[in-house]
Design a protein around this motif. Structure first.
Motif, PDB file in Angstrom:
ATOM      1  N   ASP A 279       5.494  -5.507  -1.720  1.00 21.48           N
ATOM      2  CA  ASP A 279       4.280  -5.239  -2.483  1.00 21.48           C
ATOM      3  C   ASP A 279       3.034  -5.662  -1.719  1.00 21.48           C
ATOM      4  OD1 ASP A 279       4.323  -8.028  -2.687  1.00 21.48           O
ATOM      5  OD2 ASP A 279       5.049  -8.021  -4.743  1.00 21.48           O
ATOM      6  N   LYS A 280       1.947  -5.737  -2.430  1.00 26.51           N
ATOM      7  CA  LYS A 280       0.632  -6.107  -1.903  1.00 26.51           C
ATOM      8  C   LYS A 280       0.230  -5.245  -0.710  1.00 26.51           C
ATOM      9  CE  LYS A 280       0.303 -10.383  -4.132  1.00 26.51           C
ATOM     10  NZ  LYS A 280       1.137 -11.533  -4.118  1.00 26.51           N
ATOM     11  N   LEU A 281       0.541  -3.969  -0.804  1.00 24.40           N
ATOM     12  CA  LEU A 281       0.268  -3.030   0.277  1.00 24.40           C
ATOM     13  C   LEU A 281      -1.224  -2.747   0.408  1.00 24.40           C
ATOM     14  CD1 LEU A 281       1.259  -0.963   2.407  1.00 24.40           C
ATOM     15  CD2 LEU A 281       1.441   0.698   0.532  1.00 24.40           C
TER      16      LEU A 281
ATOM     17  N   LEU B 258       8.183   1.162   0.855  1.00 24.15           N
ATOM     18  CA  LEU B 258       6.782   0.780   0.992  1.00 24.15           C
ATOM     19  C   LEU B 258       6.190   1.392   2.261  1.00 24.15           C
ATOM     20  CD1 LEU B 258       4.916  -2.386   0.299  1.00 24.15           C
ATOM     21  CD2 LEU B 258       5.074  -1.735   2.693  1.00 24.15           C
TER      22      LEU B 258
ATOM     23  N   TYR C 119       1.387  -6.069   4.038  1.00 24.82           N
ATOM     24  CA  TYR C 119       2.293  -6.046   2.897  1.00 24.82           C
ATOM     25  C   TYR C 119       3.090  -7.340   2.835  1.00 24.82           C
ATOM     26  CZ  TYR C 119       5.418  -4.645   6.688  1.00 24.82           C
ATOM     27  OH  TYR C 119       6.110  -4.604   7.885  1.00 24.82           O
TER      28      TYR C 119
ATOM     29  N   ALA D 246       3.221   4.075   2.602  1.00 25.59           N
ATOM     30  CA  ALA D 246       2.017   3.736   3.362  1.00 25.59           C
ATOM     31  C   ALA D 246       1.657   4.825   4.371  1.00 25.59           C
ATOM     32  CB  ALA D 246       2.209   2.407   4.087  1.00 25.59           C
TER      33      ALA D 246
END
Length: 148
Positions: free
Chosen positions: A78-80, A18, A95, A22
């Motif tokens: 997740d939820k980046l 992740l 995140y 990013a």
């Protein structure tokens, strides 16, 4: 094919993947550890037993993450949300990570916000904020199925 030098860090692969996604083309290297140097400062603004507040350099950061992967296995990150500022010299990433505390089997879910300063296509400084209560609850919870 993943670099075999980092095989020991597989339990944290969702986090590393992740972060690397990013930072994208702002840094060099395939893995997170390829983007840090001996001068990188990794600073956390919370207290977790066994985790230093400030880590300097690639080797010390790798050693700290060896302890992390010995204690926590991540299933996902997740939820980046990525915010690029200062023409990409500073990146703020938000995140979540989801995993298991290995000693107890307790689920671990946490939210983070990291401010990353980049120089010469490497991570110069990393400042990390997290939901300390979520970490505390997961690290102090009884083993799954245990009775008090």
């Amino acid at each position: 094919m993943p670099n075999p030098r980092y095989a020991a860090y597989k339990p944290a692969a969702p986090y590393f993947d992740l972060v690397r996604r990013a930072l994208g083309n702002l840094v060099d290297g395939e893995h997170f550890f390829d983007a840090v140097t001996d001068e990188t400062i990794y600073e956390v603004l919370y207290d977790v037993p066994g985790w230093p507040r400030v880590i300097k350099g690639r080797l010390d950061l790798m050693a700290a993450f060896r302890g992390y992967v010995g204690a926590i296995r991540l299933q996902s990150a997740d939820k980046l949300v990525v915010h690029r500022t200062d023409e990409g010299a500073v990146v703020v990433i938000e995140y979540e990570v989801h995993g298991t505390i290995l000693a107890t089997g307790v689920e671990y879910d946490n939210r983070f916000c990291s401010i990353v300063r980049i120089e010469n296509r490497k991570i110069l400084h990393w400042r990390d904020y997290m939901d300390s209560l979520a970490a505390w609850n997961a690290l102090t919870a009884l083993a799954q199925g245990a009775t008090p």
